[in-house]
Design an enzyme around this catalytic site. Sequence first.
Site, mmCIF file in Angstrom:
data_model
loop_
_atom_site.group_PDB
_atom_site.id
_atom_site.type_symbol
_atom_site.label_atom_id
_atom_site.label_comp_id
_atom_site.label_asym_id
_atom_site.label_seq_id
_atom_site.Cartn_x
_atom_site.Cartn_y
_atom_site.Cartn_z
ATOM 1 N N HIS A 137 27.701 39.361 50.354
ATOM 2 C CA HIS A 137 27.775 38.148 51.172
ATOM 3 C C HIS A 137 28.231 38.510 52.576
ATOM 4 C CE1 HIS A 137 28.537 34.020 52.435
ATOM 5 N NE2 HIS A 137 27.867 33.646 51.353
ATOM 6 N N HIS A 138 27.584 37.893 53.554
ATOM 7 C CA HIS A 138 27.873 38.260 54.934
ATOM 8 C C HIS A 138 29.276 37.872 55.361
ATOM 9 C CE1 HIS A 138 27.104 39.378 59.023
ATOM 10 N NE2 HIS A 138 25.818 39.515 58.820
ATOM 11 N N ALA A 139 29.903 36.939 54.646
ATOM 12 C CA ALA A 139 31.285 36.583 54.974
ATOM 13 C C ALA A 139 32.258 37.685 54.581
ATOM 14 C CB ALA A 139 31.671 35.282 54.269
#
Length: 470
Positions: A137-139
């Site tokens: 996940h890019h977070a």
Amino acid sequence: MRLSPQDLLFIYGETSSSKMHVAGLLPFTPPADAPRDYLRRMIDEARRQEVVAPWNRKLAHPRLQFSPLHSWVEDVDFDFDYHVRRSALASPGDERELGILVSRLHSNHLDLTRPPWELHVIEGLEGGRFALYMKIHHALVDGYSAMRMLGRSLSKDRDSTDDRMFFNVPVPSRPPREAGTSNPLTATLRALGGLGSTVTGGVSSALDLTNALVKTQIRRDGEYAHIAGSASAPHSILNARISRNRRFATQQYEFDRLKALSSQHGATINDVALTIIGGGLRTFLADMDELPERSLVAFLPVNVRPKGDEGGGNAVGAILAPMGTDIADPVERLQTITAATRAAKAQLQTMSPTAIIAYSAALLAPAGGQIAGALTGVAPPWPYTFNLCVSNVPGPPEPLYFNGSRLEATYPVSIPIHGMALNITLQSYADTINLGFVGCRDRLPSLQRLAVYTGEALADLEKASVDQPG
């Protein structure tokens, strides 16, 4: 650990059809003397390795998606077998079957109640090969950190036998200027968040921004006539609402092929790549009877060092560039793209770092209209800002190995969004250029054809370059 404002946006952006994860497909050739249970041993060894931060972190309150107070906490009940999975193709699996599997894997959401990443060990490829599909996940980790992770978890030594999985390698702290520069969505979000900083950046930054916007949006003459403004892109099938399903395709070229064309025509490697992608898109969309009369326009994240900066560091900016899909002649297409990117980059190099960020925000801000149009199904009457994203991520310059297995390629798998159903990322590795095409399955069926047409466009450019020397 509290999430940054940029990381929060990737949590907020998670919907049933928009997934905010990025991934990489890494095919390997095992050593000649690898035992039959080579992959099982590899996974068993990985199971004994400690899972370090940030790979052991999960959201404290994942069901409160739009909370402004999201934070990471350690998952004390980390489930290795959930995160590391084995998959197999019907042996011998070819590239098409591998692409189908990755398309399906990339279509599925990550579970935000757990640490948001998965590693799929894919066996059954032709020649006894295997692949790793890493989905993050890019977070949790941005593209810049992911590239450093790759370099730190692999080895330059083919005889090394003590290489560790990426989740056993701590991710370096993100330098504030460099974080996210390799991913287009991160660059965009940072740009959109930095518009107000021009005011505090002083009169010089404000003048830089005003001058750039006038040249780009209002008075495009002289060298600036080649620059694409915020209302240059035509309406296209790429700007529709997307579904939850993805298509993924790959291509790999020898670096020297693009370098030869670059040298001959006074262009950059990226200009050559844009040219062959534009040629591939021209054929692909024409086959679907969806080729606009005007050229498609791509959003390109770029790193530009500020004028007079003799040190390291990068300025993160964004430019818009025509893809030349309205031009049949490949050399003419390359010349058009080169003129546009050269002028746009030259303009950024005259600006302060603060003005670059603000300019990028102003340039991309009108894209909100095309996203709203995609969501509602009502296309705005004015032209779009861009049709697709093309990103270029420098990769490892030398061959890498994992416990004796040679890494063959690094294929990025990025994020399509509403209003931008196609995302293409290039990544250099050793003596190759690797392209990852990811798009909405329902809007862009048979995406592998685009990859094939891109290869044909490269051959056409090479032939035309012989007939018309640069």
